[in-house]
Write a protein that holds these residues in place. Sequence first.
Motif, mmCIF file in Angstrom:
data_model
loop_
_atom_site.group_PDB
_atom_site.id
_atom_site.type_symbol
_atom_site.label_atom_id
_atom_site.label_comp_id
_atom_site.label_asym_id
_atom_site.label_seq_id
_atom_site.Cartn_x
_atom_site.Cartn_y
_atom_site.Cartn_z
ATOM 1 N N MET A 132 79.047 -30.063 87.162
ATOM 2 C CA MET A 132 77.787 -29.314 87.028
ATOM 3 C C MET A 132 77.101 -29.176 88.386
ATOM 4 O O MET A 132 76.485 -28.141 88.668
ATOM 5 N N ALA A 133 77.237 -30.180 89.221
ATOM 6 C CA ALA A 133 76.676 -30.077 90.575
ATOM 7 C C ALA A 133 77.375 -28.956 91.347
ATOM 8 O O ALA A 133 76.728 -28.163 92.041
ATOM 9 N N GLN A 134 78.690 -28.883 91.191
ATOM 10 C CA GLN A 134 79.454 -27.813 91.872
ATOM 11 C C GLN A 134 79.051 -26.440 91.335
ATOM 12 O O GLN A 134 78.871 -25.482 92.101
ATOM 13 N N LEU A 135 78.901 -26.360 90.022
ATOM 14 C CA LEU A 135 78.466 -25.098 89.391
ATOM 15 C C LEU A 135 77.109 -24.666 89.954
ATOM 16 O O LEU A 135 76.898 -23.492 90.306
ATOM 17 N N ALA A 136 76.186 -25.618 90.058
ATOM 18 C CA ALA A 136 74.844 -25.314 90.569
ATOM 19 C C ALA A 136 74.913 -24.852 92.019
ATOM 20 O O ALA A 136 74.245 -23.893 92.420
ATOM 21 N N LYS A 140 74.031 -21.037 93.762
ATOM 22 C CA LYS A 140 72.966 -20.978 94.777
ATOM 23 C C LYS A 140 71.561 -21.156 94.173
ATOM 24 O O LYS A 140 70.633 -20.397 94.457
ATOM 25 N N VAL A 141 71.449 -22.159 93.334
ATOM 26 C CA VAL A 141 70.129 -22.497 92.789
ATOM 27 C C VAL A 141 69.335 -23.232 93.867
ATOM 28 O O VAL A 141 69.880 -23.588 94.915
ATOM 29 N N ALA A 142 68.056 -23.483 93.595
ATOM 30 C CA ALA A 142 67.234 -24.196 94.571
ATOM 31 C C ALA A 142 67.633 -25.663 94.670
ATOM 32 O O ALA A 142 67.502 -26.278 95.730
ATOM 33 N N GLY A 143 68.107 -26.224 93.548
ATOM 34 C CA GLY A 143 68.455 -27.629 93.602
ATOM 35 C C GLY A 143 68.985 -28.167 92.287
ATOM 36 O O GLY A 143 69.092 -27.436 91.297
ATOM 37 N N SER A 159 77.108 -35.385 98.245
ATOM 38 C CA SER A 159 78.373 -35.102 98.939
ATOM 39 C C SER A 159 79.043 -33.854 98.357
ATOM 40 O O SER A 159 79.801 -33.179 99.044
ATOM 41 N N ILE A 160 78.756 -33.545 97.104
ATOM 42 C CA ILE A 160 79.357 -32.360 96.466
ATOM 43 C C ILE A 160 78.584 -31.088 96.826
ATOM 44 O O ILE A 160 79.180 -30.062 97.157
ATOM 45 N N ILE A 161 77.267 -31.157 96.803
ATOM 46 C CA ILE A 161 76.477 -29.931 97.010
ATOM 47 C C ILE A 161 76.196 -29.648 98.479
ATOM 48 O O ILE A 161 75.732 -28.561 98.824
ATOM 49 N N GLY A 162 76.441 -30.619 99.360
ATOM 50 C CA GLY A 162 76.112 -30.411 100.771
ATOM 51 C C GLY A 162 74.605 -30.369 100.968
ATOM 52 O O GLY A 162 73.848 -30.884 100.142
ATOM 53 N N ASN A 163 74.183 -29.714 102.067
ATOM 54 C CA ASN A 163 72.751 -29.738 102.386
ATOM 55 C C ASN A 163 72.035 -28.421 102.112
ATOM 56 O O ASN A 163 70.876 -28.260 102.466
ATOM 57 N N ASP A 164 72.739 -27.479 101.482
ATOM 58 C CA ASP A 164 72.121 -26.159 101.274
ATOM 59 C C ASP A 164 71.129 -26.149 100.118
ATOM 60 O O ASP A 164 70.212 -25.337 100.089
ATOM 61 N N ILE A 165 71.347 -27.005 99.122
ATOM 62 C CA ILE A 165 70.400 -27.036 98.002
ATOM 63 C C ILE A 165 69.826 -28.451 97.865
ATOM 64 O O ILE A 165 70.384 -29.407 98.398
ATOM 65 N N ALA A 166 68.716 -28.531 97.162
ATOM 66 C CA ALA A 166 67.948 -29.786 97.127
ATOM 67 C C ALA A 166 68.354 -30.682 95.957
ATOM 68 O O ALA A 166 68.981 -30.241 94.992
ATOM 69 N N ILE A 167 67.960 -31.949 96.081
ATOM 70 C CA ILE A 167 68.057 -32.884 94.947
ATOM 71 C C ILE A 167 66.644 -33.354 94.606
ATOM 72 O O ILE A 167 65.908 -33.817 95.485
ATOM 73 N N ASP A 188 65.790 -35.161 98.013
ATOM 74 C CA ASP A 188 64.738 -34.480 98.779
ATOM 75 C C ASP A 188 63.364 -34.815 98.225
ATOM 76 O O ASP A 188 62.394 -34.874 98.973
ATOM 77 N N TRP A 189 63.309 -34.936 96.896
ATOM 78 C CA TRP A 189 62.044 -35.276 96.233
ATOM 79 C C TRP A 189 62.324 -36.323 95.162
ATOM 80 O O TRP A 189 63.410 -36.316 94.553
ATOM 81 N N VAL A 190 61.359 -37.190 94.904
ATOM 82 C CA VAL A 190 61.434 -38.031 93.714
ATOM 83 C C VAL A 190 60.393 -37.542 92.709
ATOM 84 O O VAL A 190 59.340 -37.007 93.082
#
Length: 219
Positions: A132-136, A140-143, A159-167, A188-190
């Motif tokens: 699902m992380a790869q799908l997101a 190109k969702v925001a996070g 490690s899967i999504i890289g730094n282009d989208i947020a967590i 990126d945010w809690v």
Amino acid sequence: MIKDTRLILALDVTDRHQALKISQDVKGYVDAIKIGYPLVLATGKDIIGEIAEMVPVIADFKVADIPNTDRLICEQVFSAGANALIVHGFTGSDSLKTCVEVAEVHGADIYVVTEMSHPGALDFMQKVAEDMAQLASNAKVAGVVAPATRPERVQKIRSIIGNDIAIISPGVGVQGGSAADAIKAGADWVIVGRSIYLADDPKKAAMEIAKEIKDAIDQ
Ligand code: O7E
């Protein structure tokens, strides 16, 4: 979402007056307020726009339907004034694509749930969280949403999504997760709910968590 305090309040109260008061109090100490079924069902969807006038709103409806129904839900949520919407990933690429398209029209963001923070997420969700992380990431969702209760999973999902989208990462405080650990693992945010809105002084509680985050970043 502007990255400043890196704290999102989960405002799961059901009283309109209390919701508006806490929103006003924490303004400046949180980057967004997440509201969902408890508050919107209790008070009506106009609360989305009322809070969004003070602080950006992430609508947490964990949308999970066929593309047409998702589209109808997204249009309602963004028309009500939400700046972002949380959706599930398990419904697949066509449903997610539809949500992203509607969000783009409204200049809004989509966040996709990967693995949830509670113990039950290990029953089913963890097995497909990385897909699902790869799908997101592909959509190109925001996070994505990843669990502060398992910082090692935040790290894995990063490690899967890289730094282009947020967590964005819930589970801090009452659920046992640490804001500092989640940030250090790559969030990126809690997202924090009860530890702020049930505190005697929600503003002070938000300030303290924001400081914990800042100290973790400065280390
Ligand atoms: O435990 P609290 O009170 O700090 O609240 C946490 C909030 O985050 C609450 O609104 C809950 O519904 C939400 N949440 C989780 O706790 N765990 C998850 O895995 C996902 C969410 C969530 O909000 O999903 C979308 C971000």
